[in-house]
Design an enzyme around this catalytic site. Sequence first.
Site, short mmCIF file in Angstrom:
data_model
loop_
_atom_site.label_atom_id
_atom_site.label_comp_id
_atom_site.label_asym_id
_atom_site.label_seq_id
_atom_site.Cartn_x
_atom_site.Cartn_y
_atom_site.Cartn_z
N CYS A 1 -0.14 2.53 -2.80
CA CYS A 1 -1.15 1.55 -2.30
C CYS A 1 -2.49 1.86 -2.74
O CYS A 1 -3.77 0.69 -2.77
CB CYS A 1 -0.82 1.06 -1.47
SG CYS A 1 0.79 0.77 -1.05
N HIS B 1 0.39 -8.34 -2.95
CA HIS B 1 -0.21 -7.17 -3.49
C HIS B 1 0.44 -6.85 -4.18
O HIS B 1 1.39 -5.61 -4.08
CB HIS B 1 0.50 -5.42 -1.97
CG HIS B 1 0.24 -4.50 -1.83
ND1 HIS B 1 -1.28 -3.86 -2.48
CD2 HIS B 1 0.66 -3.45 -0.81
CE1 HIS B 1 -0.64 -2.80 -1.88
NE2 HIS B 1 0.14 -2.24 -1.29
#
Lengths: 381, 147
Positions: free
Chosen positions: A85, A326
């Site tokens: 991430c 995301h």
Amino acid sequence: MMLASVIGVGMIPFGKHEERTLVSMGAQACRLALKDAGVLPSGVDAAFFSCGIASRLFGDFTIGQNVFWEVGINRIPVVNVENACTSGSTAFFLACNMVAAGQADVALVCGAEKMCVPGFGLISSGESQLDTQLGMVAPAGFALRAVRHMEEYGTTAEQLAKVSVKNRQHGALNPMAQFRDPITVEDVLSAPMIVDPLTRLSCCPIADGAAALLIASPQAAHRFSHSVHVKSSVLVTGNYENPQDLANWETDRRGAHTAYEKAGMGPEDMDLVECHDAFTISEILHYEALGLCPPGEGGRLVDEGSVALGGRVPVNPSGGLLSRGHPVGATGVAQIVEVVTQLRHEAGSRQVQNAKTGLAQCMGGDKDGDTKSCTVSIFSV
Amino acid sequence: MSENHIKPMLPDIFTIPRDEKHPPMLLGGYCRHCNAHYFPKPRYCPRCLEPPELKEIGNAGIIHSLTVVRTKPPLGLPQPYSVGYVDLEKGSAGSGLRVFCLFDPESVDHLKIGQKVVLRVGPLGHDGRGDTRLRPYFKPVHENEEG
Ligand SMILES: [Zn+2]
């Protein structure tokens, strides 16, 4: 002390872009950043591209060269970055260090992801990992932290839910966000349970999207009309020691501490924060790690409204991952786009009044009960 | 035992019980130079870089944290299933490590922080391609029960 400057930003709305390719989304974000800064392809000395998952989903690799050539960038150094991430914020970290080292005057950073495809399940660390074999999935790691935070500090399910409610309120004001409808505490608590105590509305959704940043060296930055200073940019890795303290995140704290120290600033100096609210509990843990409140008081901070727009230090004025969604490789770049937009006072109805400083924090991957990667960058005008 | 032919989901993570007298044990790494325990056994000791030995690191402990995964489970695990961290006993048999683990699917709704648990091994989930695998899991111990 200044590491670099951000001289241009570009971003496309996050959401389900079934008809778009990864390359077209990335190229569009790059074009917007270049136009924003008034820089032609020939003015870019190095370029960094990040994606976290698309390589695996589509069997494609070294995608950066494909993206950058769509906006006329060739010949120069191109680096492809994967760091879960934090792929995007790691690319930013590398670009800042490259211009600070005098290896480039202007560097382009682009993060993109395409992951809204049928059958995409929960993210894990890969089947060869013991934790994955024992049923670890990303939300479970955070649920186990939430359970400890509730046990040790009395944090409540309502306080966790308020993080989602606040970020959706912010997201409603952000045209780049995927989910813009306000929700209530009751909505969050009554949504289907994913991993106790995290319901579907406590977990960030997936998304397709892309974001880009143009970075300049301190020497080159004065040529550009609106530049935001990068005071520090820090990348740290998990400690992997046993036992891990689940309610007090050492790696998160260490990243923040180093970034503050390098910037010569502290948490009290921050006007706004974008942090990695992949789950509601993540944001509460980050409040504490970033020093916005003492350990254990993250639940109270969201209760008091200190972290909402209009509060002492608004956190995730963009709506965060909970509203944007995301797209793994784009998230870390999009957070910095938001901080820069705020510090340029161009955030419209979600503008943090008089914002002069801001912080972007991101985290990615699981290993041995810790994160794999954590980035913290501090900005000022 | 019909479970004899079922393979563990990964090698060198636990012992397979031969009979009731030999309860399953978790296996980890022990570095004699550093007097340090690891789980799972690393290739090299991260402190001195010598290869640790494979060692039993315990089979009983206390629940440190737990959760129930209610979405579609990976690797053929039951829906729902429970996972968490267990603090293994310290002392002669135990290493005191905090280990990530599965809990007994039968006990999903009866787990609490601080509860005593003991290790079991049994067929649980598959290998990603549908072949059943043995996995270790912890089961609550009741006061009047031994292991
Ligand atoms: Zn050693």
